[in-house]
Motif scaffolding. Structure first.
Motif, PDB file in Angstrom:
ATOM      1  N   VAL A 170       1.527   9.451  -3.364  1.00  0.00           N
ATOM      2  CA  VAL A 170       1.233   9.021  -4.732  1.00  0.00           C
ATOM      3  C   VAL A 170       1.854   9.953  -5.778  1.00  0.00           C
ATOM      4  O   VAL A 170       2.452   9.481  -6.754  1.00  0.00           O
ATOM      5  N   PRO A 208       0.816   5.248   0.787  1.00  0.00           N
ATOM      6  CA  PRO A 208       0.042   6.336   1.402  1.00  0.00           C
ATOM      7  C   PRO A 208      -0.366   7.386   0.371  1.00  0.00           C
ATOM      8  O   PRO A 208       0.408   7.733  -0.515  1.00  0.00           O
ATOM      9  N   ARG A 209      -1.596   7.864   0.485  1.00  0.00           N
ATOM     10  CA  ARG A 209      -2.146   8.753  -0.537  1.00  0.00           C
ATOM     11  C   ARG A 209      -1.282   9.983  -0.769  1.00  0.00           C
ATOM     12  O   ARG A 209      -1.110  10.424  -1.910  1.00  0.00           O
ATOM     13  N   GLU A 210      -0.713  10.539   0.296  1.00  0.00           N
ATOM     14  CA  GLU A 210       0.065  11.771   0.136  1.00  0.00           C
ATOM     15  C   GLU A 210       1.374  11.545  -0.627  1.00  0.00           C
ATOM     16  O   GLU A 210       2.003  12.506  -1.093  1.00  0.00           O
ATOM     17  N   ARG A 238       0.836  -1.207   0.000  1.00  0.00           N
ATOM     18  CA  ARG A 238       0.000   0.000   0.000  1.00  0.00           C
ATOM     19  C   ARG A 238       0.869   1.254   0.000  1.00  0.00           C
ATOM     20  O   ARG A 238       1.850   1.360   0.724  1.00  0.00           O
TER      21      ARG A 238
END
Length: 297
Positions: free
Chosen positions: A68, A64-66, A62
């Protein structure tokens, strides 16, 4: 400690050999498939296999969105530009020309750190630049300076690969918090998928044109340079300091050029030897300040 260092050197030799043999292998594959499409297919397949390995060893893939956007930028500079443009340059350049040009990356990273990070090169690092440029001049100027359009395109793509990878190294000041194998799988997959799309739209590959030798090279590119070698590289970093490991990677262009001479019959004389000595001496000096976080193929 001594046993650990010897283990690291073995992993380093495995990595360098696999990546070095990929240079003449690319030339063989380009006889049957176009560069972007062939590299993209190998890369996407390798990313899937690396993802399976990552899950099997217990990594959490996974992102983390920040992080990407940073992952996408890394995929663009470290994979799409590095792998795609370097492979594209092989259409017009010999292995010796392509390998030495793209492995000037640490010199460009040193120069780009000046405006980006306000890190002025030292006198030794300016010497590294002069040595590297002298090697390139010897290599490309041995038969005069009159280049056709294809030659100029090959040089441009090779230098773009080196400069963009260097830019990615300079601006990536902190690592992305993703386990190493998963991070490579993401970068290779995201960077190589656009190559397949671009290849289908621009190169129009004939899928049936790949023969037995082409399939063998494609399988090798998928499993060894982008699979086994990346795993061996991370094992190397567990046993050797990053700077020693990175300088050891200078074996890659040397071994690749020798392999191309033996397998493909490409020239290997005083000009190539002098260019290797000058360029790689400059690269080694440029690496003295700080080794890169990841190593290019």
């Amino acid at each position: 400690m001594k046993h650990s260092r010897w283990t690291g050197l073995i992993y380093l030799l495995v990595t360098a050999t696999g990546w070095a043999l990929n240079w003449p292998a690319m030339k063989v594959l380009l006889r049957e498939w176009p560069p972007l499409f062939s590299r993209g297919v190998a890369g996407v397949t390798a990313s899937v296999l690396l993802g399976v390995v990552a899950v099997c060893v217990g990594e959490r893939p996974r992102v983390p969105r920040e992080y990407v956007p940073r992952l996408l930028l890394a995929a663009c500079t470290n994979v799409f530009a590095w792998m795609g443009f370097s492979t594209l340059s092989m259409k017009w350049l010999s292995v010796s020309e392509g390998a030495l040009l793209v492995y000037t990356m640490p010199i460009w990273a040193m120069l780009l750190a000046w405006p980006v990070l306000s890190r002025r090169p030292s006198t030794v690092e300016f010497l590294a630049l002069l040595l590297g440029l002298a090697g390139v001049v010897v290599l490309l100027g041995g038969r005069g300076v009159a280049f056709d359009a294809g030659k100029i395109a090959g040089i441009a793509f090779a230098l773009l690969a080196a400069v963009l990878f260097a830019l990615g190294t300079v601006i990536a000041r902190t690592p992305i918090p993703v386990p190493p194998i998963s991070l490579v799988a993401w970068q290779v997959g995201l960077g190589c998928a656009p190559m397949i799309v671009a290849g289908l739209l621009i190169e129009h590959p004939e899928l049936a044109s790949l023969h037995a030798d082409g399939w063998a090279v494609l399988i090798y590119m998928t499993l060894v340079p982008m699979g086994v070698c990346y795993l061996a590289w991370f094992a190397t970093l567990r046993h050797l300091p990053p700077q020693i490991a990175s300088i050891g990677m200078l074996l890659v262009p040397i071994m690749g050029i020798v392999a191309a001479a033996l397998v493909l019959g490409e020239p290997l004389g005083w000009k190539e030897a002098a260019a290797m000595a000058l360029t790689l001496s400059g690269v080694a000096l440029a690496l003295r300040r700080k080794a890169p976080q990841t190593e290019p193929e």
